[in-house]
Design a protein around this motif. Structure first.
Motif, PDB file in Angstrom:
ATOM      1  N   ARG A 247      27.084  37.593  46.463  1.00  0.00           N
ATOM      2  CA  ARG A 247      27.200  36.805  47.699  1.00  0.00           C
ATOM      3  C   ARG A 247      27.171  35.308  47.400  1.00  0.00           C
ATOM      4  O   ARG A 247      27.864  34.524  48.058  1.00  0.00           O
ATOM      5  CB  ARG A 247      26.074  37.195  48.657  1.00  0.00           C
ATOM      6  CG  ARG A 247      26.150  38.658  49.098  1.00  0.00           C
ATOM      7  CD  ARG A 247      24.962  39.055  49.936  1.00  0.00           C
ATOM      8  NE  ARG A 247      25.005  38.437  51.248  1.00  0.00           N
ATOM      9  CZ  ARG A 247      23.993  38.446  52.111  1.00  0.00           C
ATOM     10  NH1 ARG A 247      22.843  39.019  51.755  1.00  0.00           N
ATOM     11  NH2 ARG A 247      24.111  37.885  53.287  1.00  0.00           N
ATOM     12  N   ASN A 248      26.390  34.900  46.423  1.00  0.00           N
ATOM     13  CA  ASN A 248      26.345  33.485  46.053  1.00  0.00           C
ATOM     14  C   ASN A 248      27.684  33.014  45.481  1.00  0.00           C
ATOM     15  O   ASN A 248      28.126  31.887  45.747  1.00  0.00           O
ATOM     16  CB  ASN A 248      25.234  33.246  45.035  1.00  0.00           C
ATOM     17  CG  ASN A 248      23.847  33.334  45.648  1.00  0.00           C
ATOM     18  OD1 ASN A 248      23.685  33.221  46.862  1.00  0.00           O
ATOM     19  ND2 ASN A 248      22.834  33.566  44.826  1.00  0.00           N
ATOM     20  N   ILE A 249      28.322  33.871  44.703  1.00  0.00           N
ATOM     21  CA  ILE A 249      29.644  33.520  44.158  1.00  0.00           C
ATOM     22  C   ILE A 249      30.649  33.386  45.297  1.00  0.00           C
ATOM     23  O   ILE A 249      31.472  32.453  45.313  1.00  0.00           O
ATOM     24  CB  ILE A 249      30.116  34.589  43.155  1.00  0.00           C
ATOM     25  CG1 ILE A 249      29.182  34.650  41.951  1.00  0.00           C
ATOM     26  CG2 ILE A 249      31.544  34.282  42.686  1.00  0.00           C
ATOM     27  CD1 ILE A 249      29.457  35.823  41.026  1.00  0.00           C
ATOM     28  N   ARG A 254      34.072  29.989  48.959  1.00  0.00           N
ATOM     29  CA  ARG A 254      34.391  29.482  50.305  1.00  0.00           C
ATOM     30  C   ARG A 254      34.172  27.976  50.403  1.00  0.00           C
ATOM     31  O   ARG A 254      34.876  27.290  51.146  1.00  0.00           O
ATOM     32  CB  ARG A 254      33.521  30.199  51.352  1.00  0.00           C
ATOM     33  CG  ARG A 254      33.896  31.641  51.592  1.00  0.00           C
ATOM     34  CD  ARG A 254      33.324  32.140  52.906  1.00  0.00           C
ATOM     35  NE  ARG A 254      31.867  32.101  52.937  1.00  0.00           N
ATOM     36  CZ  ARG A 254      31.083  33.121  52.605  1.00  0.00           C
ATOM     37  NH1 ARG A 254      31.618  34.257  52.191  1.00  0.00           N
ATOM     38  NH2 ARG A 254      29.773  33.012  52.672  1.00  0.00           N
ATOM     39  N   ASN A 255      33.195  27.475  49.679  1.00  0.00           N
ATOM     40  CA  ASN A 255      32.886  26.042  49.745  1.00  0.00           C
ATOM     41  C   ASN A 255      33.754  25.204  48.822  1.00  0.00           C
ATOM     42  O   ASN A 255      33.647  23.971  48.816  1.00  0.00           O
ATOM     43  CB  ASN A 255      31.416  25.813  49.397  1.00  0.00           C
ATOM     44  CG  ASN A 255      30.474  26.353  50.459  1.00  0.00           C
ATOM     45  OD1 ASN A 255      30.868  26.571  51.600  1.00  0.00           O
ATOM     46  ND2 ASN A 255      29.226  26.573  50.105  1.00  0.00           N
ATOM     47  N   ASN A 256      34.590  25.858  48.043  1.00  0.00           N
ATOM     48  CA  ASN A 256      35.463  25.128  47.110  1.00  0.00           C
ATOM     49  C   ASN A 256      36.891  25.651  47.220  1.00  0.00           C
ATOM     50  O   ASN A 256      37.461  26.194  46.274  1.00  0.00           O
ATOM     51  CB  ASN A 256      34.945  25.285  45.677  1.00  0.00           C
ATOM     52  CG  ASN A 256      33.633  24.561  45.445  1.00  0.00           C
ATOM     53  OD1 ASN A 256      33.603  23.362  45.141  1.00  0.00           O
ATOM     54  ND2 ASN A 256      32.526  25.291  45.603  1.00  0.00           N
ATOM     55  N   ILE A 257      37.443  25.482  48.413  1.00  0.00           N
ATOM     56  CA  ILE A 257      38.815  25.911  48.680  1.00  0.00           C
ATOM     57  C   ILE A 257      39.816  24.849  48.233  1.00  0.00           C
ATOM     58  O   ILE A 257      40.808  25.145  47.569  1.00  0.00           O
ATOM     59  CB  ILE A 257      39.012  26.207  50.179  1.00  0.00           C
ATOM     60  CG1 ILE A 257      38.148  27.396  50.612  1.00  0.00           C
ATOM     61  CG2 ILE A 257      40.484  26.453  50.503  1.00  0.00           C
ATOM     62  CD1 ILE A 257      38.604  28.729  50.094  1.00  0.00           C
ATOM     63  N   GLU A 258      39.547  23.599  48.597  1.00  0.00           N
ATOM     64  CA  GLU A 258      40.502  22.519  48.311  1.00  0.00           C
ATOM     65  C   GLU A 258      40.611  22.239  46.820  1.00  0.00           C
ATOM     66  O   GLU A 258      41.692  21.976  46.301  1.00  0.00           O
ATOM     67  CB  GLU A 258      40.096  21.248  49.062  1.00  0.00           C
ATOM     68  CG  GLU A 258      41.124  20.124  48.932  1.00  0.00           C
ATOM     69  CD  GLU A 258      40.817  18.969  49.867  1.00  0.00           C
ATOM     70  OE1 GLU A 258      41.507  17.935  49.764  1.00  0.00           O
ATOM     71  OE2 GLU A 258      39.907  19.100  50.711  1.00  0.00           O
ATOM     72  N   GLU A 259      39.490  22.306  46.134  1.00  0.00           N
ATOM     73  CA  GLU A 259      39.486  22.109  44.684  1.00  0.00           C
ATOM     74  C   GLU A 259      38.832  23.325  44.041  1.00  0.00           C
ATOM     75  O   GLU A 259      37.623  23.327  43.764  1.00  0.00           O
ATOM     76  CB  GLU A 259      38.735  20.826  44.318  1.00  0.00           C
ATOM     77  CG  GLU A 259      39.390  19.563  44.867  1.00  0.00           C
ATOM     78  CD  GLU A 259      38.666  18.302  44.431  1.00  0.00           C
ATOM     79  OE1 GLU A 259      37.729  18.410  43.613  1.00  0.00           O
ATOM     80  OE2 GLU A 259      39.031  17.212  44.922  1.00  0.00           O
ATOM     81  N   PRO A 260      39.601  24.387  43.821  1.00  0.00           N
ATOM     82  CA  PRO A 260      39.039  25.643  43.318  1.00  0.00           C
ATOM     83  C   PRO A 260      38.357  25.472  41.957  1.00  0.00           C
ATOM     84  O   PRO A 260      38.828  24.731  41.094  1.00  0.00           O
ATOM     85  CB  PRO A 260      40.269  26.560  43.199  1.00  0.00           C
ATOM     86  CG  PRO A 260      41.288  25.955  44.099  1.00  0.00           C
ATOM     87  CD  PRO A 260      41.050  24.484  44.057  1.00  0.00           C
ATOM     88  N   LEU A 261      37.251  26.176  41.818  1.00  0.00           N
ATOM     89  CA  LEU A 261      36.557  26.210  40.535  1.00  0.00           C
ATOM     90  C   LEU A 261      37.201  27.268  39.640  1.00  0.00           C
ATOM     91  O   LEU A 261      37.755  28.257  40.125  1.00  0.00           O
ATOM     92  CB  LEU A 261      35.085  26.549  40.739  1.00  0.00           C
ATOM     93  CG  LEU A 261      34.270  25.605  41.648  1.00  0.00           C
ATOM     94  CD1 LEU A 261      32.873  26.176  41.874  1.00  0.00           C
ATOM     95  CD2 LEU A 261      34.195  24.214  41.035  1.00  0.00           C
ATOM     96  N   SER A 262      37.124  27.049  38.343  1.00  0.00           N
ATOM     97  CA  SER A 262      37.601  28.075  37.417  1.00  0.00           C
ATOM     98  C   SER A 262      36.600  29.233  37.401  1.00  0.00           C
ATOM     99  O   SER A 262      35.456  29.086  37.838  1.00  0.00           O
ATOM    100  CB  SER A 262      37.756  27.496  36.018  1.00  0.00           C
ATOM    101  OG  SER A 262      36.480  27.186  35.472  1.00  0.00           O
ATOM    102  N   LEU A 263      37.028  30.370  36.882  1.00  0.00           N
ATOM    103  CA  LEU A 263      36.118  31.509  36.807  1.00  0.00           C
ATOM    104  C   LEU A 263      34.923  31.195  35.917  1.00  0.00           C
ATOM    105  O   LEU A 263      33.794  31.627  36.186  1.00  0.00           O
ATOM    106  CB  LEU A 263      36.856  32.745  36.287  1.00  0.00           C
ATOM    107  CG  LEU A 263      37.983  33.281  37.180  1.00  0.00           C
ATOM    108  CD1 LEU A 263      38.510  34.600  36.612  1.00  0.00           C
ATOM    109  CD2 LEU A 263      37.519  33.476  38.623  1.00  0.00           C
ATOM    110  N   GLU A 264      35.163  30.428  34.870  1.00  0.00           N
ATOM    111  CA  GLU A 264      34.068  30.036  33.981  1.00  0.00           C
ATOM    112  C   GLU A 264      33.067  29.149  34.719  1.00  0.00           C
ATOM    113  O   GLU A 264      31.842  29.294  34.567  1.00  0.00           O
ATOM    114  CB  GLU A 264      34.608  29.304  32.751  1.00  0.00           C
ATOM    115  CG  GLU A 264      35.320  30.189  31.750  1.00  0.00           C
ATOM    116  CD  GLU A 264      36.709  30.614  32.206  1.00  0.00           C
ATOM    117  OE1 GLU A 264      37.242  30.014  33.169  1.00  0.00           O
ATOM    118  OE2 GLU A 264      37.261  31.553  31.595  1.00  0.00           O
TER     119      GLU A 264
END
Length: 348
Positions: A247-249, A254-264
């Motif tokens: 759930r935390n992931i 959801r909080n990083n839609i505009e600048e997506p984080l990498s899976l790492e």
């Protein structure tokens, strides 16, 4: 010549949120018809809550899956508990002639000031509907007319707490539950407005499966309040049974839609390995983290596209796509038409 792209299906966690916007053929889907009998002084909020579930389900699902009609007992004009006169589509007498064979569910709408005395017309209507195998239900104290008709013998039901004593005195063979909602074989009953919505959600689940209920609930219960009066954020894929790490992931995504984080980066933020994260998504969502993240962004893009006048370029940037062409291709892969065509269809 480039080969045509193959349409992609949304993963289970996000599919129902987008069902209404997918080009799917549902011509074979049976239309479920629901009748609401409005008694004088019926609870307006319980009635509208129940109807709202059906209307919202039609918005969430492609095509029309549910239809409803309203019925008066003695006339087509019925006064609600709010003093508002409601013009019904028909009366229960006309129902016996015109529409009775068409109904799948028939619900009696009660209220705090509804009469508890038996009504011969209503009793005749309910008995006839029962013989046809129609599912019968009651909102608030709408189960009392069913009991007067002799249709609740040895059956458990829910009713407003103020009517429990009346029910137990007059219908000793009916099991009055302390629960706010009871769904049984061809019977459904609830105790008030909040449980009216929940009752209809459960009836929809019987007809369409439990997955679609979540999509309807996301819309209708988005502002539900906890005991501490703080809003409960209800988002795509939220499920209290999921592990906290998963759930935390999902919150990070959801909080990083505009600048997506990498899976790492996602894995590092939660302090787990990428492989552990992939196992969590596969086990609980039956998809990969990258696919879920993409579909989350595509869904957000669909909302921006259809609910705002932002340019397609700005929508693609707001959802983390490196180019408009990449966004358009991904959008078409899932929805079967380009962003511009989707907007045009929405406005037509």
């Amino acid at each position: 010549m480039a080969a045509p792209s193959t349409k992609r299906d949304f993963s289970k966690a996000i599919s129902n949120t987008n069902k209404a916007f997918l080009n799917e053929n549902n011509d074979q889907q049976k239309l479920i018809k629901v009748g609401f009998i409005l008694q004088k002084n019926f609870s307006m909020v319980a009635f509208t809550g129940a109807v709202d579930v059906l209307v919202t389900a039609n918005l969430v699902l492609p095509g029309q899956h549910f239809d409803y009609m309203t019925l008066g007992v003695d006339s087509r004009m019925v006064t609600s508990d709010l003093g508002i006169d409601i013009a019904t589509g028909s009366t229960i007498e006309a129902l016996a002639i015109q529409h009775r064979d068409e109904l799948d569910i028939l619900i009696v709408c009660g209220g705090f000031r509804c009469s508890l005395e038996p009504n011969a017309k209503l009793t005749t209507c309910l008995r006839a509907a029962d013989k046809l195998g129609i599912t019968l239900g009651g909102l608030w104290n709408g189960v009392i007319p069913l009991a007067h008709a002799g249709l609740m013998e040895q059956v458990e039901c829910a009713a407003h707490p103020d009517n429990h004593a009346y029910m137990r005195e007059h219908f000793p063979n009916t099991r009055v539950s302390n629960n706010t909602l009871v769904i049984g074989e061809k019977r459904a009953s609830c105790a008030g407005p909040v449980s009216a919505l929940e009752m209809m959600l459960k009836l929809i689940a019987q007809q369409q499966g439990s997955e679609i209920v979540r999509a309807v609930r996301e819309i209708l219960s988005c502002d539900q309040v906890a005991e501490n009066q703080e809003s409960i954020p209800l988002q795509i894929g939220d499920n209290p049974t999921f592990p906290e790490t998963l759930r935390n992931i999902m919150v990070l995504m959801r909080n990083n839609i505009e600048e997506p984080l990498s899976l790492e980066e996602l894995a590092d933020c939660i302090d787990i390995s990428r492989r552990q994260m992939e196992r969590l998504f596969q086990t609980h969502l039956e998809t990969s983290p990258s696919r879920y993240y993409l579909e989350l962004r595509i869904t957000h893009a669909r909302r921006l596209l259809l609910q705002s006048n932002e340019s397609i370029t700005n929508v693609s940037l707001a959802c983390g796509f490196v180019s408009t062409s990449h966004f358009s291709n991904c959008f078409k892969d899932y929805f079967g038409l380009s962003p511009s065509a989707a907007r045009q269809k929405q406005n037509s």
